[in-house]
Write a protein that holds these residues in place. Structure first.
Motif, PDB file in Angstrom:
ATOM      1  N   LEU A   1       0.862  -1.112   0.141  1.00 58.49           N
ATOM      2  CA  LEU A   1       0.060   0.013   0.046  1.00 58.49           C
ATOM      3  C   LEU A   1       0.807   1.133  -0.006  1.00 58.49           C
ATOM      4  O   LEU A   1       1.826   1.472   0.634  1.00 58.49           O
ATOM      5  CB  LEU A   1      -1.029  -0.041   1.080  1.00 58.49           C
ATOM      6  N   VAL A   2       0.425   2.337  -0.802  1.00 53.04           N
ATOM      7  CA  VAL A   2       1.209   3.474  -0.974  1.00 53.04           C
ATOM      8  C   VAL A   2       1.548   4.137   0.383  1.00 53.04           C
ATOM      9  O   VAL A   2       2.530   4.691   0.709  1.00 53.04           O
ATOM     10  CB  VAL A   2       0.471   4.539  -1.913  1.00 53.04           C
ATOM     11  N   ALA A   3       0.308   4.276   1.416  1.00 55.40           N
ATOM     12  CA  ALA A   3       0.450   5.022   2.768  1.00 55.40           C
ATOM     13  C   ALA A   3       1.659   4.551   3.273  1.00 55.40           C
ATOM     14  O   ALA A   3       2.174   5.322   4.207  1.00 55.40           O
ATOM     15  CB  ALA A   3      -0.629   5.085   3.309  1.00 55.40           C
ATOM     16  N   PHE A   4       2.216   3.220   3.292  1.00 50.40           N
ATOM     17  CA  PHE A   4       3.184   2.777   4.029  1.00 50.40           C
ATOM     18  C   PHE A   4       4.387   2.949   3.241  1.00 50.40           C
ATOM     19  O   PHE A   4       5.563   2.537   3.735  1.00 50.40           O
ATOM     20  CB  PHE A   4       3.041   1.369   4.229  1.00 50.40           C
ATOM     21  N   LYS A   5       4.593   3.698   2.120  1.00 47.04           N
ATOM     22  CA  LYS A   5       5.653   4.345   1.642  1.00 47.04           C
ATOM     23  C   LYS A   5       6.212   5.450   2.299  1.00 47.04           C
ATOM     24  O   LYS A   5       7.177   6.257   2.073  1.00 47.04           O
ATOM     25  CB  LYS A   5       5.502   4.356   0.159  1.00 47.04           C
ATOM     26  N   SER A   6       5.251   5.993   3.108  1.00 47.67           N
ATOM     27  CA  SER A   6       5.593   7.486   3.417  1.00 47.67           C
ATOM     28  C   SER A   6       6.800   7.668   4.505  1.00 47.67           C
ATOM     29  O   SER A   6       7.188   6.728   5.016  1.00 47.67           O
ATOM     30  CB  SER A   6       4.108   8.035   4.150  1.00 47.67           C
ATOM     31  N   PRO A   7       7.149   8.898   4.688  1.00 49.32           N
ATOM     32  CA  PRO A   7       8.540   9.167   5.276  1.00 49.32           C
ATOM     33  C   PRO A   7       8.229   8.554   6.747  1.00 49.32           C
ATOM     34  O   PRO A   7       8.965   7.976   7.459  1.00 49.32           O
ATOM     35  CB  PRO A   7       8.764  10.492   5.354  1.00 49.32           C
ATOM     36  N   GLU A   8       6.958   8.808   7.553  1.00 52.50           N
ATOM     37  CA  GLU A   8       6.726   8.628   8.899  1.00 52.50           C
ATOM     38  C   GLU A   8       6.823   6.891   9.190  1.00 52.50           C
ATOM     39  O   GLU A   8       7.378   6.498   9.992  1.00 52.50           O
ATOM     40  CB  GLU A   8       5.324   9.081   9.388  1.00 52.50           C
ATOM     41  N   TYR A   9       6.242   6.317   7.965  1.00 50.48           N
ATOM     42  CA  TYR A   9       6.384   4.790   8.196  1.00 50.48           C
ATOM     43  C   TYR A   9       7.912   4.142   7.901  1.00 50.48           C
ATOM     44  O   TYR A   9       8.229   3.195   8.752  1.00 50.48           O
ATOM     45  CB  TYR A   9       5.443   4.098   7.298  1.00 50.48           C
ATOM     46  N   GLN A  10       8.576   4.772   6.972  1.00 51.11           N
ATOM     47  CA  GLN A  10       9.933   4.332   6.731  1.00 51.11           C
ATOM     48  C   GLN A  10      10.752   4.554   8.195  1.00 51.11           C
ATOM     49  O   GLN A  10      11.532   4.031   8.539  1.00 51.11           O
ATOM     50  CB  GLN A  10      10.388   5.086   5.525  1.00 51.11           C
ATOM     51  N   ASN A  11      10.136   5.873   8.803  1.00 54.09           N
ATOM     52  CA  ASN A  11      11.406   6.006  10.014  1.00 54.09           C
ATOM     53  C   ASN A  11      10.758   5.630  11.318  1.00 54.09           C
ATOM     54  O   ASN A  11      11.633   5.319  12.117  1.00 54.09           O
ATOM     55  CB  ASN A  11      11.299   7.774  10.067  1.00 54.09           C
ATOM     56  N   SER A  12       9.197   5.594  11.548  1.00 53.58           N
ATOM     57  CA  SER A  12       9.161   5.160  12.740  1.00 53.58           C
ATOM     58  C   SER A  12       8.007   4.249  12.862  1.00 53.58           C
ATOM     59  O   SER A  12       7.243   3.969  13.981  1.00 53.58           O
ATOM     60  CB  SER A  12       8.671   6.434  13.492  1.00 53.58           C
ATOM     61  N   LYS A  13       7.466   3.535  11.735  1.00 49.10           N
ATOM     62  CA  LYS A  13       6.739   2.603  11.583  1.00 49.10           C
ATOM     63  C   LYS A  13       5.218   2.969  12.104  1.00 49.10           C
ATOM     64  O   LYS A  13       4.630   1.984  12.609  1.00 49.10           O
ATOM     65  CB  LYS A  13       7.201   1.152  12.297  1.00 49.10           C
ATOM     66  N   ARG A  14       4.946   4.133  11.545  1.00 47.93           N
ATOM     67  CA  ARG A  14       3.498   4.486  12.094  1.00 47.93           C
ATOM     68  C   ARG A  14       2.930   5.216  10.705  1.00 47.93           C
ATOM     69  O   ARG A  14       3.613   5.677   9.920  1.00 47.93           O
ATOM     70  CB  ARG A  14       3.504   5.390  13.045  1.00 47.93           C
ATOM     71  N   VAL A  15       1.749   5.210  10.672  1.00 52.50           N
ATOM     72  CA  VAL A  15       0.732   5.938   9.527  1.00 52.50           C
ATOM     73  C   VAL A  15      -0.370   6.586  10.547  1.00 52.50           C
ATOM     74  O   VAL A  15      -0.782   6.066  11.495  1.00 52.50           O
ATOM     75  CB  VAL A  15       0.309   4.665   8.481  1.00 52.50           C
ATOM     76  N   SER A  16      -0.976   7.511   9.627  1.00 53.65           N
ATOM     77  CA  SER A  16      -2.015   8.092  10.115  1.00 53.65           C
ATOM     78  C   SER A  16      -2.988   8.898   8.970  1.00 53.65           C
ATOM     79  O   SER A  16      -2.484   8.353   7.694  1.00 53.65           O
ATOM     80  CB  SER A  16      -1.648   9.314  10.908  1.00 53.65           C
ATOM     81  N   MET A  17      -3.728   9.667   9.303  1.00 50.63           N
ATOM     82  CA  MET A  17      -4.621  10.233   7.860  1.00 50.63           C
ATOM     83  C   MET A  17      -3.487  11.004   7.082  1.00 50.63           C
ATOM     84  O   MET A  17      -3.771  11.074   6.065  1.00 50.63           O
ATOM     85  CB  MET A  17      -5.561  11.241   8.600  1.00 50.63           C
ATOM     86  N   LYS A  18      -2.476  11.667   7.778  1.00 50.46           N
ATOM     87  CA  LYS A  18      -1.697  12.434   7.154  1.00 50.46           C
ATOM     88  C   LYS A  18      -0.741  11.504   6.079  1.00 50.46           C
ATOM     89  O   LYS A  18      -0.189  12.278   5.210  1.00 50.46           O
ATOM     90  CB  LYS A  18      -0.845  13.252   8.042  1.00 50.46           C
ATOM     91  N   SER A  19      -0.763  10.278   6.188  1.00 44.54           N
ATOM     92  CA  SER A  19      -0.099   9.415   5.276  1.00 44.54           C
ATOM     93  C   SER A  19      -0.883   9.382   3.971  1.00 44.54           C
ATOM     94  O   SER A  19      -0.114   9.278   2.907  1.00 44.54           O
ATOM     95  CB  SER A  19       0.042   7.952   5.648  1.00 44.54           C
ATOM     96  N   ASP A  20      -2.239   9.551   3.968  1.00 48.12           N
ATOM     97  CA  ASP A  20      -3.232   9.607   2.700  1.00 48.12           C
ATOM     98  C   ASP A  20      -2.723  11.284   2.329  1.00 48.12           C
ATOM     99  O   ASP A  20      -2.735  11.274   1.127  1.00 48.12           O
ATOM    100  CB  ASP A  20      -4.412   9.592   3.199  1.00 48.12           C
ATOM    101  N   VAL A  21      -2.467  11.940   3.051  1.00 46.00           N
ATOM    102  CA  VAL A  21      -2.144  13.417   2.483  1.00 46.00           C
ATOM    103  C   VAL A  21      -0.927  13.395   1.825  1.00 46.00           C
ATOM    104  O   VAL A  21      -0.915  13.945   0.730  1.00 46.00           O
ATOM    105  CB  VAL A  21      -2.167  14.521   3.613  1.00 46.00           C
ATOM    106  N   TRP A  22       0.075  12.557   2.218  1.00 45.29           N
ATOM    107  CA  TRP A  22       1.235  12.544   1.505  1.00 45.29           C
ATOM    108  C   TRP A  22       1.199  11.772   0.215  1.00 45.29           C
ATOM    109  O   TRP A  22       1.661  12.188  -0.802  1.00 45.29           O
ATOM    110  CB  TRP A  22       2.205  11.588   2.474  1.00 45.29           C
ATOM    111  N   SER A  23       0.256  10.873   0.306  1.00 45.57           N
ATOM    112  CA  SER A  23       0.115  10.088  -1.195  1.00 45.57           C
ATOM    113  C   SER A  23      -0.469  10.906  -1.860  1.00 45.57           C
ATOM    114  O   SER A  23      -0.350  10.977  -3.253  1.00 45.57           O
ATOM    115  CB  SER A  23      -0.969   8.570  -0.709  1.00 45.57           C
ATOM    116  N   PHE A  24      -1.582  11.820  -1.450  1.00 47.32           N
ATOM    117  CA  PHE A  24      -2.165  12.595  -2.406  1.00 47.32           C
ATOM    118  C   PHE A  24      -1.294  13.626  -3.167  1.00 47.32           C
ATOM    119  O   PHE A  24      -1.341  14.120  -4.155  1.00 47.32           O
ATOM    120  CB  PHE A  24      -3.463  13.412  -1.859  1.00 47.32           C
TER     121      PHE A  24
END
Length: 646
Positions: free
Chosen positions: A497-520
């Motif tokens: 899933l794209v949201a799990f490619k976000s910087p916050e998941y790569q750095n701290s293994k966490r996702v949130s609504m803002k991961s959708d914002v990053w994907s957008f």
């Protein structure tokens, strides 16, 4: 009196001059220290990224570097495959350093001297090849909170750490001498923090981290002798249980083997038809019969497979007015392969007298009960918005799960943007269409984020990319594949899933609504640039890290090359393109908290106007995007907000 006033003025100017020179000298010293690290790493990515200004106020343009007030405060380079020997005085010039992490690399040599870094709080050098003793300079770090040195080749005793601030400590899997804790601080950590790679070496001369007394050694020997019989009995029991469990496991596997083989054969047939479906439009009439025979054969396979479920499931429709056909009608329909997705293959089913539907076969779902699965599907189906692709129905048994959607006649936005490039048949995707697509996607994601039930999900969409943006017959945007994060396990989601490619998941293994914002934000950049993003590229095709690419383009002021030539020729669209680029850059902030909410994003995109004419206004690229005057706009794009950047 006048002379005194004049003297005070000169004194003030002299003071400011000295302060300025001092800050410049500090900046240059820190830059030289980082350049020395860069030279030691000799890593292609670091070599290409660590250029220009390392700090700009509270931001850094260098990957892995964080700054506050123009000073380096953090170096975080984890899991990069870095190698080499870090100099002992590598951080002497970085007096403001707070965080240092080289976790999971291949760095060697002695651990550095930290006597010039009094503000250090977090140090993580774990999973490297550092050797030698633990430096005593660490004892002088009054604010040290976390020290992780595990999985190295360190030797010697543990220094007498006694900082009250130290809450995380680990020196396990090294070659430490006498790892018994000797201070109150060290005694507060569990034995797991001291487990060793090699046998414990202790002698009476070692007074550092504590040693074993003769009484303790004798007592330990007696205890071992008394427990030999008990250990042997336990080992026998464990061995017997293991044999029994292996036998049961083998029996279960053998019973399922035939079923698995049959399923894999079915999947191979599916792949064959998918490949034919991809080129069927180029076939001559002489090949149509063969194609239909293969499609019919797939339906026979599917019918046989579903029949083995012995009527355990049927199509469950999400609306009463939709239940106009059943599973048998679906199996009798002619089908066309649409593609292989992340969670299974998709087909276009042509039902007699009814609109075409898309059947998506799902794999690798969570092991949910029927009730749990139905509850999650109902939450997904309850999302009603003009820009969301509605779920028509689903089918669920233990071995087969299907989703049914209505067929979007104009395909997806990925094919519309990237398909047919360089051919005569290519119809340019102009600015008004791209703006309308961005607006439709933003509104759909905003709805998911504001919906009471869906907002409880960590990532309401989770897989936002161009191929999941469909276009109806009137080019209405229909966002699909939302809600999958509730159906798949985290390890699977992290891979697909794209949201799990976000910087916050790569750095701290966490996702949130803002991961959708990053994907957008990534989606907007791909829409503006026309470049293939690594997050949306099909398997086997390499895309670019679009956030980093755009950031570099803006920083180096060749921003004119950012925009796709199909829209850059529209001179009147330039202001809108710049505004949408600013929105995208804010969405792609590395720090989630700095990204805007979707409601704010929708408001800003709605304020961007379409142009009167959607045709090319001149034969060359818009000069307003290429002349030197654009450097001012480039700076505006880079520091939009309050100096935010990647």
């Amino acid at each position: 009196m006048g002379s005194l006033h004049q003297f005070s003025k000169y004194l003030l100017l002299l003071t400011l001059f000295l302060l300025y020179n001092g800050s410049v000298a500090q900046y240059e010293e820190e830059r030289d220290a980082l350049y020395a690290l860069k030279h030691m790493f000799d890593d292609p990515f670091v070599n290409g990224n660590w250029t220009g200004l390392q700090c700009y106020e509270n931001s850094s343009f260098w990957d892995g570097i964080q700054c506050v007030n123009g000073r380096v405060t953090a170096i975080i380079l984890e899991s990069r495959g870095l190698s080499g020997t870090v100099s002992g005085d590598a951080f002497v010039s970085l007096s403001e350093l707070i965080t240092l992490s080289f976790k999971n690399n291949f760095l060697s040599g002695n651990i550095m001297n930290f006597s010039s870094n009094p503000k250090l709080k977090d140090i993580d050098l774990s999973r490297n090849m550092f050797n030698g003793p633990i430096p005593r300079s660490l004892l002088g770090l009054e604010f040290l909170q976390s020290l992780q040195l595990q999985d190295n080749q360190l030797t010697g005793p543990i220094p007498e750490f006694n900082q009250k601030s130290l809450t995380v400590f680990n020196v396990s899997n090294n070659k430490i001498i006498c790892p018994n804790p000797g201070t109150n601080t060290l005694k507060s950590f569990s034995t797991a923090s001291y487990s060793n790679k090699s046998p414990i070496v202790c002698d009476s001369s070692n007074s550092g981290a504590g040693s074993f007394s003769e009484n303790e050694t004798a007592s330990s020997g007696d205890s071992k002798k008394k427990s030999v019989a008990t250990i042997l009995i336990v080992v026998d029991i464990i061995g017997l249980i293991t044999v029994i469990l292996l036998f049961i496991f083998y029996c279960n596997k053998s019973r399922k083997l035939e079923k698995l083989i049959e399923r894999y054969r079915l999947e191979e047939k599916d792949d064959e038809i998918l490949e034919m479906g991809g080129v069927s439009f180029n076939y001559k009439e002489s090949k149509e019969e063969s194609r239909e025979e293969n499609i019919s054969h797939v339906h026979e396979e599917v019918s046989t497979f579903v029949a083995k479920e012995e009527g355990k499931g049927n199509l469950i429709f999400m609306g009463e007015d939709e239940a106009s056909f059943d599973l048998n009608d679906l199996l009798r329909a002619s089908a066309e392969g649409l593609g292989k997705g992340l969670f299974g293959n998709s087909y276009k089913a042509k039902l007699q007298g009814r609109p075409d539907v898309v059947v998506k076969r799902l794999r690798d779902m969570k092991p949910l009960s029927d009730n749990e699965f139905a509850k999650l599907i109902r939450i997904i189906a309850d999302q009603k918005h003009p820009n969301l692709l509605p779920l028509l129905a689903y089918y669920c048994t233990n071995d087969e799960k299907l989703f049914l959607y209505r067929f979007a006649k104009n395909g997806n936005l990925f094919n519309r943007l990237h398909g047919g490039r360089g051919t005569r048949d290519r119809v340019p995707l102009r600015w008004n269409s791209r703006l309308a697509n961005a607006r439709g996607v933003a509104r759909a994601v905003e709805y998911l984020h504001l919906n009471a039930n869906f907002s409880k999900c960590l990532v309401p969409h989770g897989n936002l990319k161009l191929s999941n943006v469909l276009l109806d017959e009137d080019d209405t945007v229909l966002v699909s594949d939302y809600g999958l994060t509730s159906l798949v396990a985290v390890p699977v989601a992290a891979q697909r899933l794209v949201a799990f490619k976000s910087p916050e998941y790569q750095n701290s293994k966490r996702v949130s609504m803002k991961s959708d914002v990053w994907s957008f934000g990534c989606l907007l950049l791909e829409l503006l640039t026309g470049r293939l993003s690594a997050h949306s590229a099909p398997p086997g095709i390499n895309g670019v890290d679009i956030c980093s690419w755009v950031h570099r383009a803006v920083r180096e002021e060749w921003t004119a090359e950012i925009f796709d030539t199909e829209i850059s020729v529209q001179k009147s669209a330039a202001p809108g393109m710049l505004k949408l680029l600013q929105v995208a850059i804010r969405c792609c902030e590395k720090v989630p908290e700095k990204r805007p909410e979707m409601t704010e994003i929708v408001r800003e995109i709605d304020s961007i106007k379409a142009v009167d004419s959607d045709e090319s206004e001149e034969l060359s690229v818009d000069q307003s995007l290429t002349d030197e005057s654009f450097s001012t706009n480039a700076s505006t794009v880079l520091v939009v907000g309050d100096g935010r950047s990647w």
